[in-house]
Enzyme design. Structure first.
Site, PDB file in Angstrom:
ATOM      1  N   ASN A 119      -4.459   7.933   3.443  1.00  0.00           N
ATOM      2  CA  ASN A 119      -3.028   8.206   3.286  1.00  0.00           C
ATOM      3  C   ASN A 119      -2.751   9.718   3.120  1.00  0.00           C
ATOM      4  O   ASN A 119      -3.628  10.531   3.379  1.00  0.00           O
ATOM      5  CB  ASN A 119      -2.409   7.387   2.154  1.00  0.00           C
ATOM      6  CG  ASN A 119      -1.008   6.904   2.538  1.00  0.00           C
ATOM      7  OD1 ASN A 119      -0.188   7.683   3.021  1.00  0.00           O
ATOM      8  ND2 ASN A 119      -0.751   5.628   2.357  1.00  0.00           N
ATOM      9  N   ARG A 120      -1.536  10.052   2.694  1.00  0.00           N
ATOM     10  CA  ARG A 120      -1.071  11.438   2.776  1.00  0.00           C
ATOM     11  C   ARG A 120      -1.237  12.217   1.477  1.00  0.00           C
ATOM     12  O   ARG A 120      -1.091  11.649   0.380  1.00  0.00           O
ATOM     13  CB  ARG A 120       0.417  11.456   3.170  1.00  0.00           C
ATOM     14  CG  ARG A 120       0.627  10.999   4.590  1.00  0.00           C
ATOM     15  CD  ARG A 120       2.093  10.877   4.959  1.00  0.00           C
ATOM     16  NE  ARG A 120       2.233  10.575   6.381  1.00  0.00           N
ATOM     17  CZ  ARG A 120       2.097   9.351   6.909  1.00  0.00           C
ATOM     18  NH1 ARG A 120       1.833   8.321   6.137  1.00  0.00           N
ATOM     19  NH2 ARG A 120       2.203   9.184   8.208  1.00  0.00           N
ATOM     20  N   HIS A 145      -5.241  10.802   6.012  1.00  0.00           N
ATOM     21  CA  HIS A 145      -6.476  10.046   6.269  1.00  0.00           C
ATOM     22  C   HIS A 145      -7.743  10.908   6.364  1.00  0.00           C
ATOM     23  O   HIS A 145      -8.572  10.712   7.267  1.00  0.00           O
ATOM     24  CB  HIS A 145      -6.316   9.214   7.539  1.00  0.00           C
ATOM     25  CG  HIS A 145      -5.288   8.118   7.445  1.00  0.00           C
ATOM     26  ND1 HIS A 145      -4.912   7.549   6.255  1.00  0.00           N
ATOM     27  CD2 HIS A 145      -4.560   7.481   8.415  1.00  0.00           C
ATOM     28  CE1 HIS A 145      -3.998   6.606   6.480  1.00  0.00           C
ATOM     29  NE2 HIS A 145      -3.756   6.557   7.774  1.00  0.00           N
ATOM     30  N   HIS A 218      -8.626   0.471   7.886  1.00  0.00           N
ATOM     31  CA  HIS A 218      -7.382   0.610   8.648  1.00  0.00           C
ATOM     32  C   HIS A 218      -7.303  -0.384   9.814  1.00  0.00           C
ATOM     33  O   HIS A 218      -6.828  -0.035  10.907  1.00  0.00           O
ATOM     34  CB  HIS A 218      -7.260   2.044   9.148  1.00  0.00           C
ATOM     35  CG  HIS A 218      -5.861   2.514   9.358  1.00  0.00           C
ATOM     36  ND1 HIS A 218      -5.026   1.979  10.318  1.00  0.00           N
ATOM     37  CD2 HIS A 218      -5.141   3.458   8.714  1.00  0.00           C
ATOM     38  CE1 HIS A 218      -3.864   2.613  10.262  1.00  0.00           C
ATOM     39  NE2 HIS A 218      -3.895   3.504   9.302  1.00  0.00           N
ATOM     40  N   GLN A 330      -0.829  -0.054   1.452  1.00  0.00           N
ATOM     41  CA  GLN A 330       0.068   0.488   2.462  1.00  0.00           C
ATOM     42  C   GLN A 330       0.291  -0.641   3.457  1.00  0.00           C
ATOM     43  O   GLN A 330      -0.660  -1.238   3.969  1.00  0.00           O
ATOM     44  CB  GLN A 330      -0.583   1.695   3.158  1.00  0.00           C
ATOM     45  CG  GLN A 330       0.294   2.388   4.185  1.00  0.00           C
ATOM     46  CD  GLN A 330       1.274   3.385   3.560  1.00  0.00           C
ATOM     47  OE1 GLN A 330       1.211   3.640   2.358  1.00  0.00           O
ATOM     48  NE2 GLN A 330       2.173   3.944   4.355  1.00  0.00           N
ATOM     49  N   GLU A 358      -3.504  -1.758   4.123  1.00  0.00           N
ATOM     50  CA  GLU A 358      -4.518  -0.788   3.700  1.00  0.00           C
ATOM     51  C   GLU A 358      -4.501  -0.723   2.178  1.00  0.00           C
ATOM     52  O   GLU A 358      -3.648  -0.065   1.591  1.00  0.00           O
ATOM     53  CB  GLU A 358      -4.196   0.585   4.286  1.00  0.00           C
ATOM     54  CG  GLU A 358      -3.985   0.590   5.782  1.00  0.00           C
ATOM     55  CD  GLU A 358      -3.120   1.771   6.232  1.00  0.00           C
ATOM     56  OE1 GLU A 358      -3.393   2.909   5.848  1.00  0.00           O
ATOM     57  OE2 GLU A 358      -2.141   1.538   6.955  1.00  0.00           O
TER      58      GLU A 358
HETATM   59  C1  BGC Z   1       0.122   5.609   8.112  1.00  0.00           C
HETATM   60  C2  BGC Z   1       1.015   5.769   9.308  1.00  0.00           C
HETATM   61  C3  BGC Z   1       0.192   6.269  10.436  1.00  0.00           C
HETATM   62  C4  BGC Z   1      -0.907   5.284  10.683  1.00  0.00           C
HETATM   63  C5  BGC Z   1      -1.815   5.681  11.787  1.00  0.00           C
HETATM   64  C6  BGC Z   1      -0.922   4.609   8.446  1.00  0.00           C
HETATM   65  O1  BGC Z   1      -1.774   4.435   7.379  1.00  0.00           O
HETATM   66  O2  BGC Z   1       0.832   5.249   6.973  1.00  0.00           O
HETATM   67  O3  BGC Z   1       2.074   6.645   9.038  1.00  0.00           O
HETATM   68  O4  BGC Z   1       0.955   6.462  11.576  1.00  0.00           O
HETATM   69  O5  BGC Z   1      -1.663   5.115   9.519  1.00  0.00           O
HETATM   70  O6  BGC Z   1      -2.209   6.961  11.644  1.00  0.00           O
END
Ligand code: BGC
Length: 394
Positions: A119-120, A145, A218, A330, A358
């Site tokens: 995540n971010r 990620h 993922h 997520q 996730e």
């Molecule tokens: C994120 C998305 C992203 C995706 C693929 C997810 O975990 O929250 O925003 O586009 O992963 O990268």
């Protein structure tokens, strides 16, 4: 002269029946129906080569129910998951590529292990023990990620574990400074395919310097089987009274917001598609659908795995249940898929052709004091597990 009596014919008939059923065991019929296999197994085959010529392998885990999960040592990617529907048809329920090349070229993290921080992280920056660390900003102004070459893009060392159930252990040493993160992080991920048709993922990590860790998987699921369309008809129940609202760059604002009565309320099962286009809702606009962290309601039994979600695809009857030790999940509905990726069997993956659950800590935790900590210290062991369980509703 002696003639055989009816018992004799019955006996011969039974023998013939047994022989026929033995010979058909393990065979796959034209409509993909598979007979039960007697044994579980784990086999290894070459999947392709890395640009430097190193071989990449695919491990096929099969249980006695004939459920099959294929996992690559590249990125720990779950490439295939073959599961029965309500008619006994075995089909693939995850998105991905037919060959390694697809994954090497470009992938939105199909099936992969994600880390060091899933995540971010806002602006790719965080402070630990008074020191500021800078990570790659690979998602607009934010870090996503694990960076440019996260755990999804590295070759793991795979060993098959001697166990009653098919078990694959993947190890990776993420060096001090890799992608900007502090500390040598020794990571282990164990995939085991249980007899109850669940795939258990056990994560473990240790470090020699204080660092941050948030590992997840993922996988994009589409329970229709061999991706027959989008996932909007899938019905989901999510065990969360609260979710984390985000800003326009998908970084949590820090607030825990009640889902009650909103498009984010999945406490009772409802189709994913029901509120996904509710563009009156700012959060739906920011995520282009669902791309948020749901805060899981704590489990009553402390030691137990917590219930995350149940997803049912009503036509195939396939049901996915998710359990975890993590505090959040997520829920991402493949909003950024746009049909340009041609996946397995030549299928174009369009918008919302897959969903991800996730399991993880909250996004941007290193910058948010009120979120559960993702810090790992040298004397600690990071340990967490998640279960994805498949069944069929008739
Ligand atoms: C994120 C998305 C992203 C995706 C693929 C997810 O975990 O929250 O925003 O586009 O992963 O990268």
């Amino acid at each position: 002269m002696l003639y055989p009596n009816s018992n004799y014919f019955y006996f011969i008939f039974c023998i013939l029946l047994i022989l026929v059923s033995i010979s058909s065991c393990q065979t796959q019929t034209a409509n993909n129906k598979v007979q039960k296999s007697e044994q579980n197994s784990i086999t290894k085959s070459e999947f392709g080569k890395m640009p430097d010529g190193t071989s990449v392998y695919l491990y096929t885990l099969r249980n006695t129910q004939n459920m099959e999960v294929r996992i690559s040592d590249y990125g720990g990617i779950i490439t295939h998951w073959i599961a029965p529907d309500n008619k006994g048809r075995y089909e693939d329920i995850v998105l991905g590529y037919d060959s390694l090349d697809g994954y090497l070229k470009a992938t939105p993290y199909f099936g992969a292990i994600v880390g060091r921080y899933g995540n971010r992280i806002s602006k790719g920056k965080f402070i630990l023990d008074g020191q500021t660390y800078h990570l790659a900003t690979n998602n607009g102004e934010n870090h996503l990620h694990g960076g440019l070459r996260g755990f999804d893009k590295v070759l793991w060392t795979a060993t098959t574990v001697d166990s009653e159930i098919p078990t694959l252990k993947l190890s990776y040493l993420s060096k001090d400074g890799e992608e900007g993160y502090p500390g040598n992080l020794q990571v282990e991920v164990i995939y085991s395919l249980q007899e109850d048709n669940s795939l258990k993922i056990d994560y473990q990590a240790t470090t020699d310097k204080t660092t941050i860790v948030n590992l997840t998987n993922h996988t994009y699921f589409n329970l229709s089987g061999d991706v027959k369309g989008d996932i909007l008809n899938h019905e989901i129940t999510l065990n969360a009274d609260y979710f984390l609202p985000v800003d326009s760059t998908l970084i949590p604002t820090g607030e825990l917001k009640s889902v009650k009565g909103s498009a984010f309320d999945f406490l009772q099962n409802k189709p994913i598609g029901k509120g996904i286009n509710d563009t009156e809702n700012e959060q739906i606009r920011y995520g282009k659908g669902y791309d948020h962290s749901w805060v899981l309601n704590p489990s009553k039994e402390k030691s137990a795995m917590n219930f995350v979600a149940t997803v049912l695809e009503p036509i195939s009857g396939r049901v996915l249940e998710v359990f975890t030790m993590e505090p959040a999940t997520q829920f991402y509905t493949g909003n950024f898929l746009d049909g340009t990726i041609i996946g397995k069997k030549g299928i174009a993956y369009k918008k919302r052709y897959g969903f991800c659950l996730e399991t993880q800590h909250y996004p941007d935790s290193p910058n948010q004091k009120n979120f559960p900590s993702t810090v790992l210290k040298p004397n600690e062991v990071y340990k967490t597990s998640t279960i994805y369980k498949l069944s069929v509703k008739q």
